[in-house]
Write an enzyme that holds these catalytic residues in place. Structure first.
Site, PDB file in Angstrom:
ATOM      1  N   ARG A  56       0.832  -1.194   0.000  1.00 60.70           N
ATOM      2  CA  ARG A  56       0.000   0.000   0.000  1.00 60.70           C
ATOM      3  C   ARG A  56       0.873   1.252   0.000  1.00 60.70           C
ATOM      4  O   ARG A  56       2.026   1.246   0.421  1.00 60.70           O
ATOM      5  CB  ARG A  56      -0.930   0.022   1.210  1.00 60.70           C
ATOM      6  CG  ARG A  56      -0.206   0.098   2.566  1.00 60.70           C
ATOM      7  CD  ARG A  56      -0.282   1.493   3.155  1.00 60.70           C
ATOM      8  NE  ARG A  56       0.452   1.570   4.423  1.00 60.70           N
ATOM      9  CZ  ARG A  56       1.672   2.063   4.512  1.00 60.70           C
ATOM     10  NH1 ARG A  56       2.314   2.441   3.434  1.00 60.70           N
ATOM     11  NH2 ARG A  56       2.287   2.144   5.693  1.00 60.70           N
ATOM     12  N   LYS A  58       0.824   5.149   1.467  1.00 54.35           N
ATOM     13  CA  LYS A  58       0.184   5.973   2.492  1.00 54.35           C
ATOM     14  C   LYS A  58      -0.583   7.102   1.817  1.00 54.35           C
ATOM     15  O   LYS A  58      -0.117   7.689   0.849  1.00 54.35           O
ATOM     16  CB  LYS A  58       1.258   6.551   3.420  1.00 54.35           C
ATOM     17  CG  LYS A  58       0.787   6.909   4.810  1.00 54.35           C
ATOM     18  CD  LYS A  58       1.966   7.325   5.684  1.00 54.35           C
ATOM     19  CE  LYS A  58       1.564   7.484   7.130  1.00 54.35           C
ATOM     20  NZ  LYS A  58       1.222   6.198   7.761  1.00 54.35           N
ATOM     21  N   SER A  62      -2.761  11.139   5.400  1.00 56.91           N
ATOM     22  CA  SER A  62      -1.984  10.512   6.471  1.00 56.91           C
ATOM     23  C   SER A  62      -0.557  11.047   6.510  1.00 56.91           C
ATOM     24  O   SER A  62       0.033  11.211   7.584  1.00 56.91           O
ATOM     25  CB  SER A  62      -1.954   8.991   6.286  1.00 56.91           C
ATOM     26  OG  SER A  62      -3.241   8.443   6.419  1.00 56.91           O
ATOM     27  N   LYS A  66       1.078  13.021   9.689  1.00 58.03           N
ATOM     28  CA  LYS A  66       2.292  12.553  10.343  1.00 58.03           C
ATOM     29  C   LYS A  66       3.351  13.645  10.376  1.00 58.03           C
ATOM     30  O   LYS A  66       4.060  13.809  11.385  1.00 58.03           O
ATOM     31  CB  LYS A  66       2.819  11.311   9.615  1.00 58.03           C
ATOM     32  CG  LYS A  66       3.931  10.595  10.373  1.00 58.03           C
ATOM     33  CD  LYS A  66       4.112   9.181   9.852  1.00 58.03           C
ATOM     34  CE  LYS A  66       5.035   8.385  10.762  1.00 58.03           C
ATOM     35  NZ  LYS A  66       5.137   6.961  10.335  1.00 58.03           N
ATOM     36  N   ARG A  90       3.467  -5.760   3.456  1.00 56.58           N
ATOM     37  CA  ARG A  90       3.243  -6.695   4.550  1.00 56.58           C
ATOM     38  C   ARG A  90       3.293  -8.112   4.002  1.00 56.58           C
ATOM     39  O   ARG A  90       2.561  -8.460   3.070  1.00 56.58           O
ATOM     40  CB  ARG A  90       1.904  -6.429   5.222  1.00 56.58           C
ATOM     41  CG  ARG A  90       1.648  -7.277   6.467  1.00 56.58           C
ATOM     42  CD  ARG A  90       0.360  -6.841   7.140  1.00 56.58           C
ATOM     43  NE  ARG A  90       0.435  -5.443   7.528  1.00 56.58           N
ATOM     44  CZ  ARG A  90      -0.620  -4.637   7.622  1.00 56.58           C
ATOM     45  NH1 ARG A  90      -1.835  -5.093   7.350  1.00 56.58           N
ATOM     46  NH2 ARG A  90      -0.464  -3.385   7.990  1.00 56.58           N
ATOM     47  N   SER A 127       1.226  -3.653  24.192  1.00 57.25           N
ATOM     48  CA  SER A 127      -0.129  -4.038  23.792  1.00 57.25           C
ATOM     49  C   SER A 127      -0.227  -5.516  23.438  1.00 57.25           C
ATOM     50  O   SER A 127      -1.323  -6.076  23.376  1.00 57.25           O
ATOM     51  CB  SER A 127      -0.577  -3.210  22.587  1.00 57.25           C
ATOM     52  OG  SER A 127       0.243  -3.475  21.454  1.00 57.25           O
ATOM     53  N   GLU A 152       8.911   0.363   3.936  1.00 57.24           N
ATOM     54  CA  GLU A 152       8.779  -0.345   5.208  1.00 57.24           C
ATOM     55  C   GLU A 152       8.201  -1.731   4.933  1.00 57.24           C
ATOM     56  O   GLU A 152       7.162  -1.865   4.286  1.00 57.24           O
ATOM     57  CB  GLU A 152       7.856   0.406   6.168  1.00 57.24           C
ATOM     58  CG  GLU A 152       7.759  -0.279   7.527  1.00 57.24           C
ATOM     59  CD  GLU A 152       6.684   0.309   8.422  1.00 57.24           C
ATOM     60  OE1 GLU A 152       7.032   0.843   9.482  1.00 57.24           O
ATOM     61  OE2 GLU A 152       5.495   0.217   8.052  1.00 57.24           O
ATOM     62  N   GLU A 167      -6.745  -5.293  16.517  1.00 62.07           N
ATOM     63  CA  GLU A 167      -6.239  -4.226  17.375  1.00 62.07           C
ATOM     64  C   GLU A 167      -6.354  -2.873  16.684  1.00 62.07           C
ATOM     65  O   GLU A 167      -6.684  -1.861  17.304  1.00 62.07           O
ATOM     66  CB  GLU A 167      -4.779  -4.519  17.754  1.00 62.07           C
ATOM     67  CG  GLU A 167      -4.237  -3.642  18.880  1.00 62.07           C
ATOM     68  CD  GLU A 167      -3.278  -2.581  18.406  1.00 62.07           C
ATOM     69  OE1 GLU A 167      -2.766  -1.819  19.236  1.00 62.07           O
ATOM     70  OE2 GLU A 167      -3.057  -2.509  17.176  1.00 62.07           O
TER      71      GLU A 167
END
Length: 217
Positions: A56, A58, A62, A66, A90, A127, A152, A167
């Site tokens: 993806r 961003k 967004s 940021k 991912r 978390s 990333e 989450e």
């Protein structure tokens, strides 16, 4: 669109379009590389370590949010210098040992430079979040120049991805202020996910020891 208004002030709309092209190209390049590595692994080891891949870019909103959160103006230069996750990939695996196997395969590629690694599997967030993060650069070859582009990469198991997705939804629902009861439940679920991943890995290892290496995943 807010970022376009900001960029119009700096006369950088063309630069924004050009940078979007670069990031999209970098994603295509890494996606293709991962598919080839997965195919090669299947041919050599009769096993696919990668279940599926998500990529993806961003959103402009967004990116602006940021930048402002970190005290930076909304310019192309700041976007490139200070926002490391504009392009994201991912990778979803079956087992935890696949995560490190894929990370090593990527690190060994001559045209991928690893800038930073965050291992949230060995060191989970409070978390309960678990994932393996890599910040890398790869060259994108354009007609008149070569652009080193940051991507990333997150690598996690199916179970980790399921937990992280829930989450994220809960965090979005409560706008970051998750009630303690939900936090505690998420931590408990994260522990269950870790136990499931460990048990599935042990079971898979036992099957491999029996000589049944031609599994279909």
């Amino acid at each position: 669109m807010e970022i376009n208004q900001t960029l119009n002030e700096y006369d950088e709309v063309d630069s924004w379009a050009a940078m979007t092209l670069v990031y999209k190209s970098a994603l295509k390049k890494i996606n293709t590389k991962l598919e080839i590595l997965n195919d090669e692994f299947q041919q050599v080891h009769r096993y696919n370590p990668i279940e599926h891949i998500k990529s993806r870019l961003k959103s402009p909103e967004s990116i602006v949010k940021k930048l402002r959160k970190n005290g930076h103006e909304s310019t192309i230069e700041n976007m490139v210098n200070y926002v490391n996750d504009i392009a994201g990939i991912r990778i979803i695996c079956s087992f935890t040992n696949d995560i490190y196997r894929i990370a090593d395969m990527l690190s060994d590629q001559e045209d991928i430079k690893v800038i930073e690694v965050k291992d949230y599997i060995k060191n989970p967030k409070p978390s309960g979040y678990k994932s393996f993060h890599m910040l890398v650069t790869t060259p994108v070859y354009l007609s008149d120049r070569i652009v080193e582009t940051k991507i990333e990469i997150q690598i996690r198991t199916v179970a980790m991805d399921f937990w992280a997705s829930l989450e994220h939804k809960i965090n979005y629902k409560f706008e970051g202020n998750i009630p303690e009861s939900f936090k505690n439940e998420l931590v408990e679920c994260a522990n269950m996910v870790s136990d499931l991943d460990e048990r599935m890995l042990r079971l898979n290892d036992e099957v491999q020891k029996l000589g049944n290496t031609n599994l279909s995943y």
